[in-house]
Design a protein around this motif. Structure first.
Motif, PDB file in Angstrom:
ATOM      1  N   MET A 196      48.383  64.068  53.755  1.00  0.00           N
ATOM      2  CA  MET A 196      47.354  62.918  53.527  1.00  0.00           C
ATOM      3  C   MET A 196      48.013  61.948  52.690  1.00  0.00           C
ATOM      4  SD  MET A 196      43.619  62.295  51.900  1.00  0.00           S
ATOM      5  CE  MET A 196      43.384  63.985  52.538  1.00  0.00           C
ATOM      6  N   THR A 197      47.882  60.615  53.060  1.00  0.00           N
ATOM      7  CA  THR A 197      48.741  59.777  52.289  1.00  0.00           C
ATOM      8  C   THR A 197      47.759  58.583  52.105  1.00  0.00           C
ATOM      9  OG1 THR A 197      49.080  58.156  54.285  1.00  0.00           O
ATOM     10  CG2 THR A 197      50.788  59.845  53.902  1.00  0.00           C
ATOM     11  N   ALA A 198      47.951  57.796  51.213  1.00  0.00           N
ATOM     12  CA  ALA A 198      47.055  56.658  50.812  1.00  0.00           C
ATOM     13  C   ALA A 198      46.605  55.786  52.038  1.00  0.00           C
ATOM     14  CB  ALA A 198      47.864  55.992  49.595  1.00  0.00           C
ATOM     15  N   ASN A 199      47.513  55.597  52.843  1.00  0.00           N
ATOM     16  CA  ASN A 199      47.170  54.859  54.083  1.00  0.00           C
ATOM     17  C   ASN A 199      46.204  55.676  55.051  1.00  0.00           C
ATOM     18  OD1 ASN A 199      48.977  52.805  53.813  1.00  0.00           O
ATOM     19  ND2 ASN A 199      50.834  53.839  55.044  1.00  0.00           N
TER      20      ASN A 199
ATOM     21  N   ALA B 168      35.927  62.616  49.296  1.00  0.00           N
ATOM     22  CA  ALA B 168      34.997  63.231  50.448  1.00  0.00           C
ATOM     23  C   ALA B 168      36.184  63.495  51.600  1.00  0.00           C
ATOM     24  CB  ALA B 168      34.023  62.370  50.906  1.00  0.00           C
ATOM     25  N   PHE B 169      36.986  62.266  51.742  1.00  0.00           N
ATOM     26  CA  PHE B 169      38.012  62.588  53.022  1.00  0.00           C
ATOM     27  C   PHE B 169      39.114  63.558  52.632  1.00  0.00           C
ATOM     28  CE2 PHE B 169      41.810  60.956  55.065  1.00  0.00           C
ATOM     29  CZ  PHE B 169      41.320  60.986  56.439  1.00  0.00           C
ATOM     30  N   GLY B 170      39.503  63.468  51.378  1.00  0.00           N
ATOM     31  CA  GLY B 170      40.685  64.181  50.997  1.00  0.00           C
ATOM     32  C   GLY B 170      40.456  65.972  50.975  1.00  0.00           C
ATOM     33  N   PHE B 171      39.447  66.026  50.566  1.00  0.00           N
ATOM     34  CA  PHE B 171      38.691  67.327  50.546  1.00  0.00           C
ATOM     35  C   PHE B 171      37.767  67.805  51.679  1.00  0.00           C
ATOM     36  CE2 PHE B 171      39.819  66.948  46.051  1.00  0.00           C
ATOM     37  CZ  PHE B 171      40.303  68.137  45.712  1.00  0.00           C
ATOM     38  N   GLY B 172      37.660  67.077  52.741  1.00  0.00           N
ATOM     39  CA  GLY B 172      37.104  67.240  53.866  1.00  0.00           C
ATOM     40  C   GLY B 172      35.548  67.894  53.808  1.00  0.00           C
ATOM     41  N   VAL B 173      34.937  66.885  52.742  1.00  0.00           N
ATOM     42  CA  VAL B 173      33.358  67.469  52.546  1.00  0.00           C
ATOM     43  C   VAL B 173      32.503  66.116  52.803  1.00  0.00           C
ATOM     44  CG1 VAL B 173      33.878  69.180  51.091  1.00  0.00           C
ATOM     45  CG2 VAL B 173      33.481  66.955  50.183  1.00  0.00           C
TER      46      VAL B 173
ATOM     47  N   LEU C 182      45.879  64.974  44.845  1.00  0.00           N
ATOM     48  CA  LEU C 182      45.319  64.188  43.961  1.00  0.00           C
ATOM     49  C   LEU C 182      46.057  62.880  43.744  1.00  0.00           C
ATOM     50  CD1 LEU C 182      44.153  66.466  40.989  1.00  0.00           C
ATOM     51  CD2 LEU C 182      42.935  65.252  42.424  1.00  0.00           C
ATOM     52  N   HIS C 183      47.462  62.972  43.973  1.00  0.00           N
ATOM     53  CA  HIS C 183      48.202  61.722  43.641  1.00  0.00           C
ATOM     54  C   HIS C 183      47.719  60.776  44.947  1.00  0.00           C
ATOM     55  CE1 HIS C 183      51.740  59.361  42.581  1.00  0.00           C
ATOM     56  NE2 HIS C 183      52.066  59.526  43.800  1.00  0.00           N
ATOM     57  N   ALA C 184      47.736  61.188  46.162  1.00  0.00           N
ATOM     58  CA  ALA C 184      47.313  60.329  47.128  1.00  0.00           C
ATOM     59  C   ALA C 184      46.271  59.747  47.070  1.00  0.00           C
ATOM     60  CB  ALA C 184      47.270  61.106  48.628  1.00  0.00           C
TER      61      ALA C 184
END
Length: 124
Positions: free
Chosen positions: A1-4, A33-38, A106-108
């Motif tokens: 996953m990226t910032a984009n 939510a997006f990063g962890f898929g929740v 986390l960095h993203a």
């Protein structure tokens, strides 16, 4: 996953005009939510929930503190928790950053929610 990817998620979630500080917090909730898929609703639920949701919430409190510069009290309140829970979350997440995959995630998210000029002014 990226910032984009996270920016794309923000576009999809939409939302009406809001005060700038709320916009920063909403970007944070979207990123977590997006990063962890929740589901975003589960992040602020009054119960702990599943382990993946609890970890996402802890990461969110950590990012609120680190990326947005919020107090522990405000970071906790954003997720319906108190300052001691936010402090615990920050300690847990800091320990987990030793994992390169978790750190990259986390960095993203951090690069997505780091205040831009409009949020910098609102947070001060």
């Amino acid at each position: 996953m990226t910032a984009n990817d996270l920016r794309a998620a923000q576009i999809v979630t939409g939302g009406g005009p809001a005060p700038r500080v709320v916009d920063c917090e909403q970007r944070l909730l979207t990123a977590v939510a997006f990063g962890f898929g929740v589901d975003r609703r589960h992040l602020c639920a009054p119960t702990r929930g599943r382990a993946d949701i609890a970890l996402a919430r802890q990461a969110g409190m950590y990012l609120a503190r680190v990326a947005l510069g919020q107090t522990l009290s405000r970071a906790g309140r954003l997720f319906g928790r108190d300052r001691t829970t936010a402090a615990h979350a920050c300690r847990v997440v800091e320990d987990l950053r030793d994992d390169p995959h978790f750190d990259a995630l986390l960095h993203a998210m951090e690069s997505f929610v780091t205040p831009r000029n409009d949020c910098d002014e609102a947070l001060q």
